[in-house]
Scaffold this motif. Structure first.
Motif, PDB file in Angstrom:
ATOM      1  N   LEU A  67       0.377  12.104  -6.040  1.00 18.98           N
ATOM      2  CA  LEU A  67       1.491  11.458  -6.719  1.00 18.98           C
ATOM      3  C   LEU A  67       2.667  12.418  -6.801  1.00 18.98           C
ATOM      4  O   LEU A  67       2.536  13.537  -7.280  1.00 18.98           O
ATOM      5  CB  LEU A  67       1.068  11.018  -8.126  1.00 18.98           C
ATOM      6  CG  LEU A  67       0.157   9.798  -8.181  1.00 18.98           C
ATOM      7  CD1 LEU A  67      -0.325   9.589  -9.610  1.00 18.98           C
ATOM      8  CD2 LEU A  67       0.888   8.553  -7.701  1.00 18.98           C
ATOM      9  N   THR A 113       8.067   7.071  -8.600  1.00 20.45           N
ATOM     10  CA  THR A 113       6.739   7.582  -8.295  1.00 20.45           C
ATOM     11  C   THR A 113       6.247   6.960  -7.001  1.00 20.45           C
ATOM     12  O   THR A 113       6.267   5.748  -6.838  1.00 20.45           O
ATOM     13  CB  THR A 113       5.757   7.247  -9.422  1.00 20.45           C
ATOM     14  OG1 THR A 113       6.246   7.842 -10.623  1.00 20.45           O
ATOM     15  CG2 THR A 113       4.382   7.806  -9.140  1.00 20.45           C
ATOM     16  N   GLN A 114       5.814   7.796  -6.066  1.00 21.71           N
ATOM     17  CA  GLN A 114       5.337   7.315  -4.777  1.00 21.71           C
ATOM     18  C   GLN A 114       3.909   7.790  -4.570  1.00 21.71           C
ATOM     19  O   GLN A 114       3.552   8.904  -4.955  1.00 21.71           O
ATOM     20  CB  GLN A 114       6.211   7.836  -3.637  1.00 21.71           C
ATOM     21  CG  GLN A 114       7.670   7.379  -3.737  1.00 21.71           C
ATOM     22  CD  GLN A 114       8.495   7.963  -2.618  1.00 21.71           C
ATOM     23  OE1 GLN A 114       8.134   8.979  -2.030  1.00 21.71           O
ATOM     24  NE2 GLN A 114       9.613   7.312  -2.319  1.00 21.71           N
ATOM     25  N   LEU A 115       3.092   6.958  -3.943  1.00 23.82           N
ATOM     26  CA  LEU A 115       1.725   7.325  -3.617  1.00 23.82           C
ATOM     27  C   LEU A 115       1.648   7.594  -2.127  1.00 23.82           C
ATOM     28  O   LEU A 115       1.944   6.726  -1.310  1.00 23.82           O
ATOM     29  CB  LEU A 115       0.759   6.185  -3.974  1.00 23.82           C
ATOM     30  CG  LEU A 115      -0.715   6.464  -3.654  1.00 23.82           C
ATOM     31  CD1 LEU A 115      -1.236   7.578  -4.549  1.00 23.82           C
ATOM     32  CD2 LEU A 115      -1.555   5.203  -3.855  1.00 23.82           C
ATOM     33  N   GLN A 149      -5.628   0.963  -9.387  1.00 20.34           N
ATOM     34  CA  GLN A 149      -6.183  -0.350  -9.081  1.00 20.34           C
ATOM     35  C   GLN A 149      -7.603  -0.215  -8.566  1.00 20.34           C
ATOM     36  O   GLN A 149      -7.898   0.667  -7.763  1.00 20.34           O
ATOM     37  CB  GLN A 149      -5.339  -1.054  -8.012  1.00 20.34           C
ATOM     38  CG  GLN A 149      -3.884  -1.270  -8.392  1.00 20.34           C
ATOM     39  CD  GLN A 149      -3.115  -1.908  -7.261  1.00 20.34           C
ATOM     40  OE1 GLN A 149      -3.560  -2.864  -6.642  1.00 20.34           O
ATOM     41  NE2 GLN A 149      -1.947  -1.356  -6.959  1.00 20.34           N
ATOM     42  N   ALA A 168      -1.597  -0.435  -2.302  1.00 19.47           N
ATOM     43  CA  ALA A 168      -1.481   0.298  -3.557  1.00 19.47           C
ATOM     44  C   ALA A 168      -0.121   0.980  -3.571  1.00 19.47           C
ATOM     45  O   ALA A 168       0.276   1.614  -2.594  1.00 19.47           O
ATOM     46  CB  ALA A 168      -2.597   1.327  -3.697  1.00 19.47           C
ATOM     47  N   ALA A 169       0.563   0.862  -4.689  1.00 16.35           N
ATOM     48  CA  ALA A 169       1.896   1.453  -4.831  1.00 16.35           C
ATOM     49  C   ALA A 169       2.807   1.039  -3.676  1.00 16.35           C
ATOM     50  O   ALA A 169       3.548   1.848  -3.123  1.00 16.35           O
ATOM     51  CB  ALA A 169       1.800   2.975  -4.922  1.00 16.35           C
ATOM     52  N   LEU A 180      -7.285   3.141  -6.301  1.00 18.10           N
ATOM     53  CA  LEU A 180      -6.067   3.725  -5.756  1.00 18.10           C
ATOM     54  C   LEU A 180      -4.902   3.300  -6.622  1.00 18.10           C
ATOM     55  O   LEU A 180      -4.732   2.111  -6.909  1.00 18.10           O
ATOM     56  CB  LEU A 180      -5.832   3.259  -4.316  1.00 18.10           C
ATOM     57  CG  LEU A 180      -6.862   3.686  -3.270  1.00 18.10           C
ATOM     58  CD1 LEU A 180      -6.526   3.061  -1.927  1.00 18.10           C
ATOM     59  CD2 LEU A 180      -6.935   5.196  -3.147  1.00 18.10           C
ATOM     60  N   ALA A 181      -4.110   4.264  -7.048  1.00 18.99           N
ATOM     61  CA  ALA A 181      -2.946   4.004  -7.897  1.00 18.99           C
ATOM     62  C   ALA A 181      -3.310   3.155  -9.108  1.00 18.99           C
ATOM     63  O   ALA A 181      -2.583   2.259  -9.510  1.00 18.99           O
ATOM     64  CB  ALA A 181      -1.847   3.310  -7.086  1.00 18.99           C
TER      65      ALA A 181
END
Length: 211
Positions: A15, A22-24, A105, A63-64, A102-103
């Motif tokens: 992260l 915020t980026q994954l 989830q 995710a994200a 992931l993120a």
């Protein structure tokens, strides 16, 4: 007991905060592998090991706001109780499936599946005995599996094979344990075997599950 965890999360991601966002960051493929789950001393209650195998399932997941290929490796092992002539009268299957987060989830659908869903999704483990149908829930029991209390749903059902139909009883349990979902499914009454003496055996097998 943790028997195997190979690459439980391969490059799950990092992260980063960039300009207030915020980026994954994920690798192109993310792999989740379950630890093995088995039954300890199954022979003591009349069951012998039949098969063990890995089942790999790949799917696209988001995710994200990023889509990646996720590979899930489930461990499946089966045990049989046989009559004197070698005919299976009961079967017991244990499946371990990894949590996939992931993120924030949970992406493994096993997380939300009911016991009836689990029976539907893993019914192929019993295909060698015929087609499982007419599933009707009859009761719920409390049992301990891998040290956790589990709701065990018990179903009446039928198995049809080559024109022959048998009434069977199916028990299904699921718990979360050390990063995996552990599922146990027992079927008794195969090939016309007696139904009345194996409630205690099913409970004993559930209590003997090791992960």
């Amino acid at each position: 007991m943790r028997l195997r965890r190979v690459g439980a999360v391969v490059a799950v991601g990092v992260l980063l905060t960039v300009a207030g966002c915020t980026q994954l960051l994920l690798e192109e493929e993310t792999a989740f592998v379950a630890a093995e789950a088995n039954v300890t001393d199954a022979a003591e209650v009349g069951f012998t090991h039949n098969t063990s195998e890995w089942q790999n399932v790949s799917r696209s997941a988001e995710a994200a706001e990023q889509e990646r290929e996720v590979t899930v490796s489930n461990w499946e092992t089966a045990y049989l109780n046989r009559s004197a002539d070698g005919t299976p009268g009961a079967a017991f299957v244990v499946v371990s499936s990894p949590q996939v987060r992931l993120a924030g989830q949970e992406l493994n659908p096993v997380a939300d599946w009911s016991q009836r869903d689990l029976l539907t999704e893993f019914s192929d483990q019993f295909d060698q005995f015929g087609n499982l149908s007419n599933v009707e829930e009859r009761e719920t029991r409390q049992m301990t599996m891998v040290g956790k209390e589990a709701d065990v749903r018990v179903f009446n059902a039928t198995v049809r094979d080559d024109g022959e139909t048998d009434d069977v009883v199916v028990s299904v349990a699921k718990v979360e344990h050390e990063g995996d979902y552990v599922v146990a499914i027992g079927v008794r009454g195969l090939n016309g075997a007696e139904l009345g003496t194996t409630d205690g055996t099913t409970e004993s097998l559930v209590r003997r599950v090791e992960h």
